[in-house]
Design a protein around this motif. Structure first.
Motif, PDB file in Angstrom:
ATOM      1  N   GLY A   1       0.786  -1.225   0.000  1.00  0.00           N
ATOM      2  CA  GLY A   1       0.000   0.000   0.000  1.00  0.00           C
ATOM      3  C   GLY A   1       0.820   1.279   0.000  1.00  0.00           C
ATOM      4  O   GLY A   1       0.306   2.346   0.314  1.00  0.00           O
ATOM      5  N   ALA A   2       2.097   1.186  -0.372  1.00  0.00           N
ATOM      6  CA  ALA A   2       2.970   2.366  -0.373  1.00  0.00           C
ATOM      7  C   ALA A   2       2.505   3.415  -1.375  1.00  0.00           C
ATOM      8  O   ALA A   2       2.600   4.610  -1.115  1.00  0.00           O
ATOM      9  CB  ALA A   2       4.408   1.957  -0.668  1.00  0.00           C
ATOM     10  N   LEU A   3       2.021   2.966  -2.527  1.00  0.00           N
ATOM     11  CA  LEU A   3       1.504   3.898  -3.531  1.00  0.00           C
ATOM     12  C   LEU A   3       0.048   4.208  -3.198  1.00  0.00           C
ATOM     13  O   LEU A   3      -0.782   3.302  -3.116  1.00  0.00           O
ATOM     14  CB  LEU A   3       1.610   3.306  -4.936  1.00  0.00           C
ATOM     15  CG  LEU A   3       3.014   3.144  -5.487  1.00  0.00           C
ATOM     16  CD1 LEU A   3       2.987   2.395  -6.807  1.00  0.00           C
ATOM     17  CD2 LEU A   3       3.688   4.499  -5.651  1.00  0.00           C
ATOM     18  N   ARG A   4      -0.233   5.483  -3.029  1.00  0.00           N
ATOM     19  CA  ARG A   4      -1.584   5.896  -2.660  1.00  0.00           C
ATOM     20  C   ARG A   4      -2.188   6.727  -3.783  1.00  0.00           C
ATOM     21  O   ARG A   4      -1.503   7.586  -4.348  1.00  0.00           O
ATOM     22  CB  ARG A   4      -1.548   6.707  -1.376  1.00  0.00           C
ATOM     23  CG  ARG A   4      -1.057   5.889  -0.203  1.00  0.00           C
ATOM     24  CD  ARG A   4      -0.754   6.765   0.987  1.00  0.00           C
ATOM     25  NE  ARG A   4      -0.214   5.982   2.068  1.00  0.00           N
ATOM     26  CZ  ARG A   4      -0.901   5.654   3.158  1.00  0.00           C
ATOM     27  NH1 ARG A   4      -2.138   6.053   3.308  1.00  0.00           N
ATOM     28  NH2 ARG A   4      -0.335   4.929   4.094  1.00  0.00           N
ATOM     29  N   PRO A   5      -3.444   6.486  -4.113  1.00  0.00           N
ATOM     30  CA  PRO A   5      -4.085   7.291  -5.150  1.00  0.00           C
ATOM     31  C   PRO A   5      -3.930   8.782  -4.860  1.00  0.00           C
ATOM     32  O   PRO A   5      -4.088   9.226  -3.728  1.00  0.00           O
ATOM     33  CB  PRO A   5      -5.545   6.837  -5.085  1.00  0.00           C
ATOM     34  CG  PRO A   5      -5.441   5.420  -4.606  1.00  0.00           C
ATOM     35  CD  PRO A   5      -4.319   5.440  -3.603  1.00  0.00           C
ATOM     36  N   GLY A   6      -3.579   9.518  -5.920  1.00  0.00           N
ATOM     37  CA  GLY A   6      -3.356  10.948  -5.798  1.00  0.00           C
ATOM     38  C   GLY A   6      -1.886  11.325  -5.764  1.00  0.00           C
ATOM     39  O   GLY A   6      -1.536  12.485  -5.977  1.00  0.00           O
ATOM     40  N   MET A   7      -1.000  10.358  -5.506  1.00  0.00           N
ATOM     41  CA  MET A   7       0.444  10.651  -5.506  1.00  0.00           C
ATOM     42  C   MET A   7       0.911  10.926  -6.928  1.00  0.00           C
ATOM     43  O   MET A   7       0.404  10.325  -7.874  1.00  0.00           O
ATOM     44  CB  MET A   7       1.248   9.473  -4.939  1.00  0.00           C
ATOM     45  CG  MET A   7       1.041   9.212  -3.476  1.00  0.00           C
ATOM     46  SD  MET A   7       1.929   7.726  -2.938  1.00  0.00           S
ATOM     47  CE  MET A   7       3.397   8.465  -2.244  1.00  0.00           C
ATOM     48  N   PHE A   8       1.890  11.812  -7.058  1.00  0.00           N
ATOM     49  CA  PHE A   8       2.486  12.113  -8.349  1.00  0.00           C
ATOM     50  C   PHE A   8       3.920  11.612  -8.363  1.00  0.00           C
ATOM     51  O   PHE A   8       4.566  11.529  -7.324  1.00  0.00           O
ATOM     52  CB  PHE A   8       2.484  13.624  -8.630  1.00  0.00           C
ATOM     53  CG  PHE A   8       1.148  14.145  -9.042  1.00  0.00           C
ATOM     54  CD1 PHE A   8       0.768  14.133 -10.371  1.00  0.00           C
ATOM     55  CD2 PHE A   8       0.263  14.645  -8.107  1.00  0.00           C
ATOM     56  CE1 PHE A   8      -0.470  14.611 -10.764  1.00  0.00           C
ATOM     57  CE2 PHE A   8      -0.977  15.127  -8.477  1.00  0.00           C
ATOM     58  CZ  PHE A   8      -1.342  15.112  -9.810  1.00  0.00           C
ATOM     59  N   GLY A   9       4.396  11.273  -9.546  1.00  0.00           N
ATOM     60  CA  GLY A   9       5.773  10.823  -9.692  1.00  0.00           C
ATOM     61  C   GLY A   9       6.207  10.877 -11.141  1.00  0.00           C
ATOM     62  O   GLY A   9       5.539  11.455 -11.993  1.00  0.00           O
ATOM     63  N   ARG A  10       7.351  10.246 -11.392  1.00  0.00           N
ATOM     64  CA  ARG A  10       7.927  10.214 -12.736  1.00  0.00           C
ATOM     65  C   ARG A  10       8.013   8.769 -13.218  1.00  0.00           C
ATOM     66  O   ARG A  10       8.418   7.886 -12.475  1.00  0.00           O
ATOM     67  CB  ARG A  10       9.322  10.842 -12.724  1.00  0.00           C
ATOM     68  CG  ARG A  10       9.285  12.345 -12.522  1.00  0.00           C
ATOM     69  CD  ARG A  10      10.658  12.937 -12.263  1.00  0.00           C
ATOM     70  NE  ARG A  10      11.365  12.358 -11.125  1.00  0.00           N
ATOM     71  CZ  ARG A  10      11.089  12.588  -9.836  1.00  0.00           C
ATOM     72  NH1 ARG A  10      10.092  13.372  -9.526  1.00  0.00           N
ATOM     73  NH2 ARG A  10      11.796  12.042  -8.877  1.00  0.00           N
TER      74      ARG A  10
END
Length: 180
Positions: A147-156
């Motif tokens: 669950g480290a990636l959460r909806p709404g996070m931005f990245g490359r």
């Protein structure tokens, strides 16, 4: 790119019959298992109670029910999301359209977790170009068991396209010799 919910891993929980919420067992943020009772509704049709259960394992990300509330059989009272896999929507610039294909390997990094890279594949390339940004959307599918990636996070995102030769020349530089 932006982390979003995997739409194929969402469950919209709708009561079978209209009625009054007799018990509300689960709250926003609770983890649930498939078949677990979320609420008990007193049916207006049969005047008896029935259980509303989760369709999948996941986390309650929306709750639209309170004790004693009248609920209908045509709107969600809960939304359950399985966050063990998420999508990342990535903008692909027009100059790179010919370089990326479905199935290409991809890496995704977010500033919130700089020490970690998430591996996935290009699952889908949207067919329309945004008139505002002149980009296509790519959809990456990434495993997210912790669950480290959460909806709404931005990245490359970095897409590792196979070594395919690409030659780009202006249309006026092409001479039609009449041969195929």
């Amino acid at each position: 790119g932006e982390v979003v919910l995997d739409a194929d891993r969402l469950s919209h929980i709708v009561p079978r019959f209209p009625g009054v919420a007799k018990e509300v067992k689960k709250r926003l943020g609770d983890r649930v298992r498939a078949g677990e009772v979320l609420a008990i509704i007193n049916s207006n049709q049969s005047l008896s109670s029935y259980d509303v259960t989760s369709l999948t394992d996941g986390v309650i990300i929306e709750k639209h029910i309170t004790l004693g509330e009248f609920v209908t059989d045509n709107s969600d009272i809960y939304v359950v999301a399985d966050l063990s896999r998420v999508w990342v929507l990535v903008d692909l610039y027009e100059m790179d359209f010919g370089r990326v294909r479905t199935g290409d390997r991809a890496e995704f990094r977010v500033d919130a977790i700089p020490e970690r890279s998430f591996e996935g594949r290009v699952e889908f390339i949207y067919p329309t170009v945004s008139s505002d940004t002149r980009t296509l959307k790519l959809r990456l599918s990434l495993s997210n068991p912790d669950g480290a990636l959460r909806p709404g996070m931005f990245g490359r995102a970095i897409v590792h396209a196979d070594a395919r030769p690409v030659l780009i020349v202006p249309a006026e530089a092409v001479v039609n010799a009449g041969e195929h």
